[in-house]
Design an enzyme around this catalytic site. Structure first.
Site, PDB file in Angstrom:
ATOM      1  N   CYS A   1     -16.128   4.840 -20.305  1.00  0.00           N
ATOM      2  CA  CYS A   1     -17.435   5.292 -20.802  1.00  0.00           C
ATOM      3  C   CYS A   1     -17.321   6.259 -21.970  1.00  0.00           C
ATOM      4  O   CYS A   1     -18.274   6.423 -22.739  1.00  0.00           O
ATOM      5  CB  CYS A   1     -18.241   5.919 -19.676  1.00  0.00           C
ATOM      6  SG  CYS A   1     -17.446   7.348 -18.909  1.00  0.00           S
TER       7      CYS A   1
ATOM      8  N   GLU B   1       0.819  -1.208   0.000  1.00  0.00           N
ATOM      9  CA  GLU B   1       0.000   0.000   0.000  1.00  0.00           C
ATOM     10  C   GLU B   1       0.860   1.269   0.000  1.00  0.00           C
ATOM     11  O   GLU B   1       0.589   2.221  -0.724  1.00  0.00           O
ATOM     12  CB  GLU B   1      -0.935   0.014   1.215  1.00  0.00           C
ATOM     13  CG  GLU B   1      -2.089  -0.971   1.124  1.00  0.00           C
ATOM     14  CD  GLU B   1      -2.979  -0.678  -0.071  1.00  0.00           C
ATOM     15  OE1 GLU B   1      -3.354   0.489  -0.259  1.00  0.00           O
ATOM     16  OE2 GLU B   1      -3.292  -1.626  -0.818  1.00  0.00           O
TER      17      GLU B   1
ATOM     18  N   CYS C   1     -12.422   3.855 -14.587  1.00  0.00           N
ATOM     19  CA  CYS C   1     -12.899   5.212 -14.306  1.00  0.00           C
ATOM     20  C   CYS C   1     -11.700   6.133 -14.091  1.00  0.00           C
ATOM     21  O   CYS C   1     -11.510   6.728 -13.036  1.00  0.00           O
ATOM     22  CB  CYS C   1     -13.806   5.208 -13.071  1.00  0.00           C
ATOM     23  SG  CYS C   1     -14.776   6.718 -12.861  1.00  0.00           S
TER      24      CYS C   1
END
Length: 387
Positions: free
Chosen positions: A204, A40, A197
């Site tokens: 999209c 992380e 995204c």
């Protein structure tokens, strides 16, 4: 706000990940909180492709948190060299010591306790808790903020406290009910933001594949996909000049350890002058630089100690080298390199200066541009800096 989207979000996202999410990453399916934590921290502000190479190497060198805590900071910084944002490496080392001293070498599962550790913020604490302990803890990194702002049509910039608080509440509402789903859900959320995204080319808008949330996404429905989240207009990054001394004696080079709280803090670099605002008059800049070719004023800038300056009087003439541009997050630096060699092994005062054998450079944490400079000048073989 669509309650239906909130209710079915986790299920749809997990289904998406089974088909289009990233698989086989070395830190996936790992429940060791130490391994999760390292991945992380390393993935913050570093591309996945780079981490894929460096993560296994780091884990091999420091296989346990006790090994990391016991290692000298210089060793950790040397292993981190090239990953940038070196505060992360220093915090990693400090946090390892905290966990060993306060928790016997075992990470706490509670997010509140995790947040109290050095270098671990709320989102990273949530990721560790979700992956390692299957806790229903939300994450909210930049990618997740972008996803939520688009899906729910949240106005305002993500830097605003009210907007940030709203996003945290949403992140918590969207969690799957089953705690056992937390690892795959959290990974899916990260993957969706990183691969679908995205900031500039979300799926999209490409027509390549259909987003599972296309019918619910407020940004998509209102044709604001590239508008949300709102962006803060950033001021132009300031630019600076500095001079760096590449002083050699035989097969050694003079390095200086940078202050802990400075840029490249704790790393070993070339002695340098103070940074100054970049010359806008290029002719004046060139004239100033050329003057150093016949003067030892350079030493007064990069090694101001009078005793050191006196000792360096026997050095060979200064040669002007490359001017290197390096871009930081909030500034740009132009480094003028000056080459000098000396036949005497000058005894330098101060613990931050050290003669280092060219064969041993791989054991020192070096800023990436300095590391590349030494490689490009054939001062060392490439493998010397990777050892």
């Amino acid at each position: 706000m669509s309650e239906a989207l909130i209710k079915h979000f986790a299920k749809k996202l997990i289904a998406w990940h089974g088909v289009d999410g990233r698989q086989g990453l070395p830190w996936q399916s790992v429940r060791d909180p130490y391994a999760v934590w390292v991945s992380e921290i390393m993935l913050q502000q570093t591309q996945v492709a780079t981490v894929l190479e460096r993560y296994p190497r780091f884990m091999k060198r420091f296989p346990t948190i006790k090994k990391l805590a016991a290692a000298p900071l210089d060793d950790v910084l040397a292993e981190w060299a090239g990953l940038g944002y070196y505060t992360r490496a220093r915090n990693l080392h400090a946090c390892a010591k905290q966990v060993v001293e306060a928790f016997g070498g075992k990470f706490p599962s509670d997010t509140i306790l995790l947040e109290q550790l050095k270098g671990i913020g709320r989102s990273t604490a949530g990721a560790i808790a979700a992956f390692a302990f299957h806790e229903r803890a939300p994450i909210l990194d930049a990618n997740v903020k972008r996803i939520l702002a688009r899906l729910f049509g949240i106005e305002g910039t993500i830097q605003e406290k009210a907007v940030n608080d709203q996003l945290w509440l949403l992140a918590k509402k969207l969690l799957p009910n089953n705690a056992a789903d937390m690892p795959v859900y959290t990974q899916a959320l990260m993957d969706f933001g990183a691969t679908w995204c995205t900031s500039r080319k979300p799926v999209c808008l490409t027509g390549i594949k259909r987003c599972p949330f296309a019918k619910d996404c407020q940004a998509n429905l209102s044709d604001q996909v590239l508008v949300l989240p709102r962006k803060v207009i950033k001021a132009k990054s300031p630019e600076f000049d500095c001079d760096m001394l590449l002083l050699r004696h035989g097969d050694t080079v003079l390095l200086q350890k940078r202050p802990e709280k400075a840029i490249w803090g704790g790393l070993w670099s070339l002695p340098e002058s103070e940074w100054r605002a970049k010359e806008k008059n290029l002719a004046g800049h060139a004239q100033r630089s050329e003057a150093y070719l016949t003067s030892k004023d350079l030493f007064k800038l990069v090694l101001p100690n009078e005793k050191t300056f006196t000792a360096l009087k026997s050095c060979k003439p200064i040669e002007r080298g490359l001017e290197i541009k390096h871009i930081f997050t909030h500034r740009r630096l132009w480094m003028q390199i000056w080459h000098v060699s000396t036949s005497d092994a000058v005894k330098l005062s101060g613990g931050d200066l050290q003669w280092v054998s060219l064969r041993q450079l791989g054991k020192y944490g070096l800023p990436q541009p300095i590391k590349l400079l030494l490689q490009a000048l054939s001062l060392v073989r490439g493998d010397d800096l990777r050892s």
